[in-house]
Design a protein around this motif. Structure first.
Motif, PDB file in Angstrom:
ATOM      1  N   SER A   1       0.827  -1.214   0.000  1.00  0.00           N
ATOM      2  CA  SER A   1       0.000   0.000   0.000  1.00  0.00           C
ATOM      3  C   SER A   1       0.858   1.259   0.000  1.00  0.00           C
ATOM      4  N   SER A   2       0.309   2.321  -0.581  1.00  0.00           N
ATOM      5  CA  SER A   2       0.974   3.621  -0.599  1.00  0.00           C
ATOM      6  C   SER A   2      -0.025   4.711  -0.231  1.00  0.00           C
ATOM      7  N   SER A   3       0.417   5.690   0.540  1.00  0.00           N
ATOM      8  CA  SER A   3      -0.460   6.819   0.890  1.00  0.00           C
ATOM      9  C   SER A   3      -0.401   7.910  -0.179  1.00  0.00           C
ATOM     10  N   LYS A   4       0.458   7.714  -1.180  1.00  0.00           N
ATOM     11  CA  LYS A   4       0.640   8.734  -2.208  1.00  0.00           C
ATOM     12  C   LYS A   4       0.056   8.333  -3.562  1.00  0.00           C
ATOM     13  N   HIS A   5      -0.026   7.034  -3.815  1.00  0.00           N
ATOM     14  CA  HIS A   5      -0.434   6.583  -5.155  1.00  0.00           C
ATOM     15  C   HIS A   5      -1.537   5.528  -5.072  1.00  0.00           C
TER      16      HIS A   5
ATOM     17  N   ILE B   1      -6.276  -9.281  -9.603  1.00  0.00           N
ATOM     18  CA  ILE B   1      -5.890  -7.888  -9.439  1.00  0.00           C
ATOM     19  C   ILE B   1      -6.268  -7.414  -8.046  1.00  0.00           C
ATOM     20  N   THR B   2      -5.413  -6.603  -7.461  1.00  0.00           N
ATOM     21  CA  THR B   2      -5.707  -5.947  -6.189  1.00  0.00           C
ATOM     22  C   THR B   2      -5.606  -4.446  -6.400  1.00  0.00           C
ATOM     23  N   TYR B   3      -6.690  -3.728  -6.101  1.00  0.00           N
ATOM     24  CA  TYR B   3      -6.665  -2.272  -6.131  1.00  0.00           C
ATOM     25  C   TYR B   3      -6.347  -1.780  -4.736  1.00  0.00           C
ATOM     26  N   LEU B   4      -5.336  -0.929  -4.627  1.00  0.00           N
ATOM     27  CA  LEU B   4      -4.929  -0.352  -3.346  1.00  0.00           C
ATOM     28  C   LEU B   4      -5.009   1.163  -3.450  1.00  0.00           C
ATOM     29  N   GLY B   5      -6.087   1.730  -2.908  1.00  0.00           N
ATOM     30  CA  GLY B   5      -6.267   3.170  -2.965  1.00  0.00           C
ATOM     31  C   GLY B   5      -5.356   3.896  -1.983  1.00  0.00           C
ATOM     32  N   SER B   6      -4.920   5.084  -2.339  1.00  0.00           N
ATOM     33  CA  SER B   6      -4.067   5.863  -1.440  1.00  0.00           C
ATOM     34  C   SER B   6      -4.809   6.253  -0.167  1.00  0.00           C
ATOM     35  N   ASP B   7      -6.157   6.150  -0.198  1.00  0.00           N
ATOM     36  CA  ASP B   7      -6.967   6.445   0.982  1.00  0.00           C
ATOM     37  C   ASP B   7      -7.161   5.231   1.883  1.00  0.00           C
ATOM     38  N   GLY B   8      -6.507   4.103   1.553  1.00  0.00           N
ATOM     39  CA  GLY B   8      -6.620   2.889   2.358  1.00  0.00           C
ATOM     40  C   GLY B   8      -7.665   1.911   1.877  1.00  0.00           C
TER      41      GLY B   8
ATOM     42  N   LEU C   1     -11.867   0.002 -12.079  1.00  0.00           N
ATOM     43  CA  LEU C   1     -11.531   0.210 -10.671  1.00  0.00           C
ATOM     44  C   LEU C   1     -12.092   1.534 -10.154  1.00  0.00           C
ATOM     45  N   PRO C   2     -12.270   1.656  -8.836  1.00  0.00           N
ATOM     46  CA  PRO C   2     -12.943   2.830  -8.260  1.00  0.00           C
ATOM     47  C   PRO C   2     -12.284   4.174  -8.571  1.00  0.00           C
ATOM     48  N   GLN C   3     -10.955   4.196  -8.642  1.00  0.00           N
ATOM     49  CA  GLN C   3     -10.216   5.432  -8.909  1.00  0.00           C
ATOM     50  C   GLN C   3      -9.164   5.177  -9.977  1.00  0.00           C
ATOM     51  N   THR C   4      -8.688   6.235 -10.568  1.00  0.00           N
ATOM     52  CA  THR C   4      -7.628   6.109 -11.562  1.00  0.00           C
ATOM     53  C   THR C   4      -6.366   5.551 -10.916  1.00  0.00           C
ATOM     54  N   VAL C   5      -5.807   4.534 -11.525  1.00  0.00           N
ATOM     55  CA  VAL C   5      -4.598   3.900 -11.004  1.00  0.00           C
ATOM     56  C   VAL C   5      -3.369   4.569 -11.610  1.00  0.00           C
ATOM     57  N   ASN C   6      -2.416   4.938 -10.746  1.00  0.00           N
ATOM     58  CA  ASN C   6      -1.188   5.580 -11.210  1.00  0.00           C
ATOM     59  C   ASN C   6      -0.076   4.574 -11.484  1.00  0.00           C
TER      60      ASN C   6
END
Length: 379
Positions: A169-173, A186-193, A296-301
Motif C-alpha cells: 500500500s501507498s499513501s501517495k499513489h 488484481i488488487t486495487y490499493l487506494g491511497s486512501d486505504g 476500478l474505483p479510482q484512476t490507477v497511477n
C-alpha cells in the motif's frame, strides 16, 4: 531483566505455494517484522510429472475420485515436506528457526457459486496433507486457508490481496497489483486505504496448455512463440465472450471455467496457425487484465506485476502498451521479486493465523466479516 516470551519467538515463516499451472512448488523463508518483509531464501521445487498429471486430472470430474484424491493428497504432502527440507538445507537454517509453515496446497476444485440459488453448495478444495507436512518437517503447519472465508459467506478467493494491502500500500499513489499465475488476479490499493480485488480471468494457464500440446514445452519462454504469430480478432472476440467476464465482483475463477476442454470447443471448426492461436491467447490475458483496470474505483497511477507471468516479456510489453501512460513494473521494485510474492503471502497468512488475526478482506471475497483463516497442525 529477561525479555518477554513473545520477543524471543522466531519471526521466520515458510510459505508454500502451488498454483493453477502446477509447474512447481514455490517455497520461501521470510522474516516478518511489523510490515517489513525480508525474503531470506527461496526455492522452486519441481512436482514429479506423474503426480502433476494426477493432480491435473483431479481438477475435472472423473471416476474413482475419492481414492485418487486421497492418494494424491498424501503424495503431495510428502513433496511439500521435501520442498521444506530442501529449502532449510539451502538456507542453512533448522526447523527450530521457523515459527510456522503456511501451505496453500493445490486447488483441485473451486466452486465459489455453488449450484443452487441459495449458494449453499459452494465450496473450494485444496490438497497436500498438512498432517504429513507437519510430521515430516517437525514444524507447525497452517493450511486450509480458504474454507473459513467460504463459511463466512465469501468465495475463499482471492486471498493474496490482503497480503498485497499489508505489503504494497501507498499513501501517495493508487496502485494495482496484478498477479499472473495460472489465473490472474488484481488488487486495487487506494491511497486512501481502500482496497478491492478479484480474479480477472486466465493468466498463463491457456498459453501453457497450448504450447504443451503443440510443442511439448511447459511454457512459452519470454512469449517468443506468441510473438511469432498474429492475433486473430474473431477468436479473441469469442474468448472475451466467456460468461465469467459478465459477473460482478466479488468473483473468482479457476480451471473449472478456463481449461483444455473449453479451449478445444472454442477452437472447433477453425483452421488457424498454431502460433496465431498462441498470440491470441496472450492477447486474451493482456486484454482481460487491462480491461479490468478501467473498472476500478479510482484512476490507477502505478501497476505492479507479480507471478510467473511477470517473466513473459511479450505479455509485459503488451500490458505496458495497453496500460500506458501508467507505470508498469515488477514488484521487485517494492521489495519482493515477482516469482515469490504468493509464497511470501502464505507465510504472512500463517503468521496472521498463529497470532489469531484475520487474513481475508471482505471487500475482496464477499465474506460477511474478517475471519481467522486456516487450521493449525501441530508438529
Amino acid at each position: 531483566m529477561s525479555a518477554p516470551a513473545s520477543s524471543i519467538l522466531p519471526n521466520f515463516y515458510i510459505g508454500l505455494m502451488s498454483g493453477t499451472s502446477l509447474d512447481s512448488i514455490d517455497a520461501v523463508i521470510v522474516r516478518i517484522e511489523d510490515k517489513q518483509f525480508k525474503l531470506v531464501s527461496s526455492l522452486e521445487y519441481t512436482i514429479p510429472e506423474i503426480l502433476r498429471q494426477q493432480l491435473i486430472d483431479l481438477c475435472q470430474p472423473g471416476n474413482n475420485e475419492i481414492d485418487r484424491m486421497g492418494a494424491a493428497d498424501r503424495a503431495l504432502g510428502k513433496e511439500f515436506a521435501k520442498a521444506v527440507k530442501a529449502l532449510l538445507e539451502q538456507s542453512g537454517r533448522t526447523k527450530s528457526n521457523i515459527m510456522a509453515i503456511g501451505s496453500h496446497g493445490q486447488t483441485i476444485r473451486h466452486r465459489p457459486y455453488g449450484d443452487k440459488p441459495s449458494g449453499e453448495s459452494n465450496f473450494t478444495l485444496q490438497i497436500a496433507d498438512p498432517n504429513t507436512i507437519a510430521f515430516e518437517t517437525g514444524i507447525n503447519t497452517v493450511a486450509d486457508f480458504r474454507r473459513r472465508d467460504i463459511a463466512a459467506g465469501g468465495q475463499g478467493a482471492p486471498l493474496a490481496p490482503a497480503f498485497h494491502k499489508a505489503a504494497f500500500s501507498s499513501s501517495k499513489h493508487n496502485r494495482a497489483i496484478i498477479n499472473i499465475g495460472g489465473m490472474a488476479n488484481i488488487t486495487y490499493l487506494g491511497s486512501d486505504g481502500s482496497s478491492l480485488g478479484f480474479d480477472t480471468g486466465p493468466g498463463n494457464i491457456l498459453m501453457d496448455s497450448w504450447i504443451q500440446k503443440i510443442l511439448n514445452k511447459k511454457y512459452d519462454h519470454h512469449g517468443n512463440w506468441a510473438a511469432s504469430g498474429m492475433v486473430n480478432k474473431a477468436l479473441l472476440s469469442q474468448l472475451l465472450n466467456h460468461p465469467y467476464f459478465e459477473k460482478s465482483v466479488p468473483k473468482s475463477t479457476g480451471r473449472e471455467d478456463f481449461n483444455d476442454e473449453w479451449l478445444e470447443k472454442t477452437l472447433s471448426g477453425k483452421n488457424l496457425k498454431t502460433e496465431d492461436i498462441q498470440a491470441t491467447l496472450l492477447e486474451f490475458t493482456a486484454k482481460t487484465i487491462s480491461n479490468t483496470i478501467g473498472t476500478l474505483p479510482q484512476t490507477v497511477n502505478e501497476v505492479y506485476i507479480c507471478g510467473g507471468g511477470a517473466y513473459n516479456t511479450q505479455l509485459i510489453l503488451r500490458l505496458g502498451k495497453l496500460l500506458s501512460p501508467r507505470l508498469v513494473a515488477n514488484t521487485e521494485q517494492l521489495g519482493i521479486p515477482a516469482q515469490w510474492v504468493e509464497g511470501v503471502a502464505f507465510a504472512w497468512l500463517a503468521k496472521q493465523t498463529m497470532e489469531r488475526k484475520p487474513g481475508n478482506l471482505t471487500s475482496v471475497t464477499g465474506a460477511s466479516e474478517a475471519v481467522i483463516l486456516g487450521a493449525i497442525y501441530q508438529a
